[in-house]
Every structure is written in C-alpha cells, then in structure tokens.
Write a protein that holds these residues in place. Structure first.
Motif, PDB file in Angstrom:
ATOM      1  N   GLU A   6      57.203  32.238  24.864  1.00 58.39           N
ATOM      2  CA  GLU A   6      57.042  31.051  24.029  1.00 58.39           C
ATOM      3  C   GLU A   6      56.520  31.425  22.651  1.00 58.39           C
ATOM      4  O   GLU A   6      55.814  32.432  22.487  1.00 58.39           O
ATOM      5  CB  GLU A   6      56.064  30.050  24.668  1.00 58.39           C
ATOM      6  CG  GLU A   6      56.430  29.572  26.049  1.00 58.39           C
ATOM      7  CD  GLU A   6      55.735  30.373  27.137  1.00 58.39           C
ATOM      8  OE1 GLU A   6      55.549  29.834  28.254  1.00 58.39           O
ATOM      9  OE2 GLU A   6      55.379  31.541  26.884  1.00 58.39           O
ATOM     10  N   CYS A  22      61.252  28.856  23.354  1.00 59.18           N
ATOM     11  CA  CYS A  22      61.116  29.683  24.545  1.00 59.18           C
ATOM     12  C   CYS A  22      62.343  30.588  24.600  1.00 59.18           C
ATOM     13  O   CYS A  22      63.452  30.114  24.863  1.00 59.18           O
ATOM     14  CB  CYS A  22      61.019  28.809  25.789  1.00 59.18           C
ATOM     15  SG  CYS A  22      61.036  29.716  27.349  1.00 59.18           S
ATOM     16  N   TRP A  36      59.193  22.426  30.439  1.00 58.27           N
ATOM     17  CA  TRP A  36      57.976  22.647  29.665  1.00 58.27           C
ATOM     18  C   TRP A  36      56.829  21.973  30.414  1.00 58.27           C
ATOM     19  O   TRP A  36      56.955  20.813  30.848  1.00 58.27           O
ATOM     20  CB  TRP A  36      58.083  22.066  28.267  1.00 58.27           C
ATOM     21  CG  TRP A  36      58.915  22.864  27.315  1.00 58.27           C
ATOM     22  CD1 TRP A  36      60.224  22.669  26.980  1.00 58.27           C
ATOM     23  CD2 TRP A  36      58.484  24.008  26.553  1.00 58.27           C
ATOM     24  NE1 TRP A  36      60.632  23.607  26.066  1.00 58.27           N
ATOM     25  CE2 TRP A  36      59.583  24.446  25.781  1.00 58.27           C
ATOM     26  CE3 TRP A  36      57.285  24.705  26.439  1.00 58.27           C
ATOM     27  CZ2 TRP A  36      59.524  25.536  24.915  1.00 58.27           C
ATOM     28  CZ3 TRP A  36      57.217  25.788  25.580  1.00 58.27           C
ATOM     29  CH2 TRP A  36      58.323  26.204  24.828  1.00 58.27           C
ATOM     30  N   CYS A  96      56.728  27.417  29.107  1.00 61.62           N
ATOM     31  CA  CYS A  96      58.090  27.138  29.559  1.00 61.62           C
ATOM     32  C   CYS A  96      58.286  27.839  30.902  1.00 61.62           C
ATOM     33  O   CYS A  96      57.629  28.831  31.219  1.00 61.62           O
ATOM     34  CB  CYS A  96      59.145  27.569  28.555  1.00 61.62           C
ATOM     35  SG  CYS A  96      59.324  29.327  28.301  1.00 61.62           S
TER      36      CYS A  96
END
Length: 123
Positions: A6, A22, A36, A96
């Motif tokens: 990320e 991401c 997320w 993520c």
C-alpha cells in the motif's frame, strides 16, 4: 501467491482527500477479489470496501458510502481507494487484502495482506 504494497497515506485536514494505492506482484491481480480494511488505535480491524475481480461490483461500509470509492486497474496490477470528505474518525491504518473467488466483507476470508499505510485526519 500475491504480494501487496500500500501507499498514499498521510496527514490531511478534515474535508480533504487522499488516494490510496495497492500494488500487487506475483500472481496477476485479476485473479483476486480485493478489499480495503482499516484499523484505528484500540479498535478491531474493520471492512471499508471491496471490489470483484473484474471491477464490476463494489461494496462499501456504511460510514464511508458516498465518500470513498474503490477501483482497480488490472493492467497495472493496482487497486485504489479514493477517499473524499475525510473525517477525523477515518484516522486509521489502511490495509489492502486479496482473496481468490468472490469478494467478502469478512477480513478472515482474505489470506493475503499488505503492510498497511497510515491515514491521519486532523480536525
């Protein structure tokens, strides 16, 4: 397997915007549904948004609906989270996550995670 990294977090004033990214490496991102999640200090990690493998369907947690938008570019192996109208309560580490198959709002359904990026919203 897939590795996730990320980026894009930072400090922003309330009402501002940030876009998280991401980036995936290893197996192609199009194989995975993506999510997320976020974790605020002293709180459990919680669902924020998910997107299906093709990007045709998205899902949002109620606190972020209308303010956040998840998207993906499978050609770039990247998933995004556009965050607008940020509030102090959005302050958290954002992660993520990837899973094969359909998307899920349950964090334990995701076997692959990034290291997280800090988002801090000042009032």
């Amino acid at each position: 397997q897939v590795q996730l990294v990320e980026s894009g977090g930072g400090l922003v004033q309330a009402g501002g915007s940030l876009r998280l990214s991401c980036a995936a490496s290893g197996r192609t991102l199009s194989y995975y549904s993506m999510g997320w999640f976020r974790q605020a200090p002293g709180k459990e990690r919680e669902f924020v948004a998910t997107i299906t493998q093709s990007g045709g369907s998205t899902n949002y947690a109620d606190p972020v609906k209308g303010r956040f938008s998840i998207s993906r570019d499978n050609a770039k192996n990247t998933v995004y989270l556009q965050m607008n109208s940020l509030k102090p309560e959005d302050t958290a580490v954002y992660y993520c996550a990837a899973r094969s198959g359909t998307d899920s709002t349950i964090q334990y359904a995701y076997p692959y995670w990034g290291q997280g990026t800090q988002v801090t919203v000042s009032s």
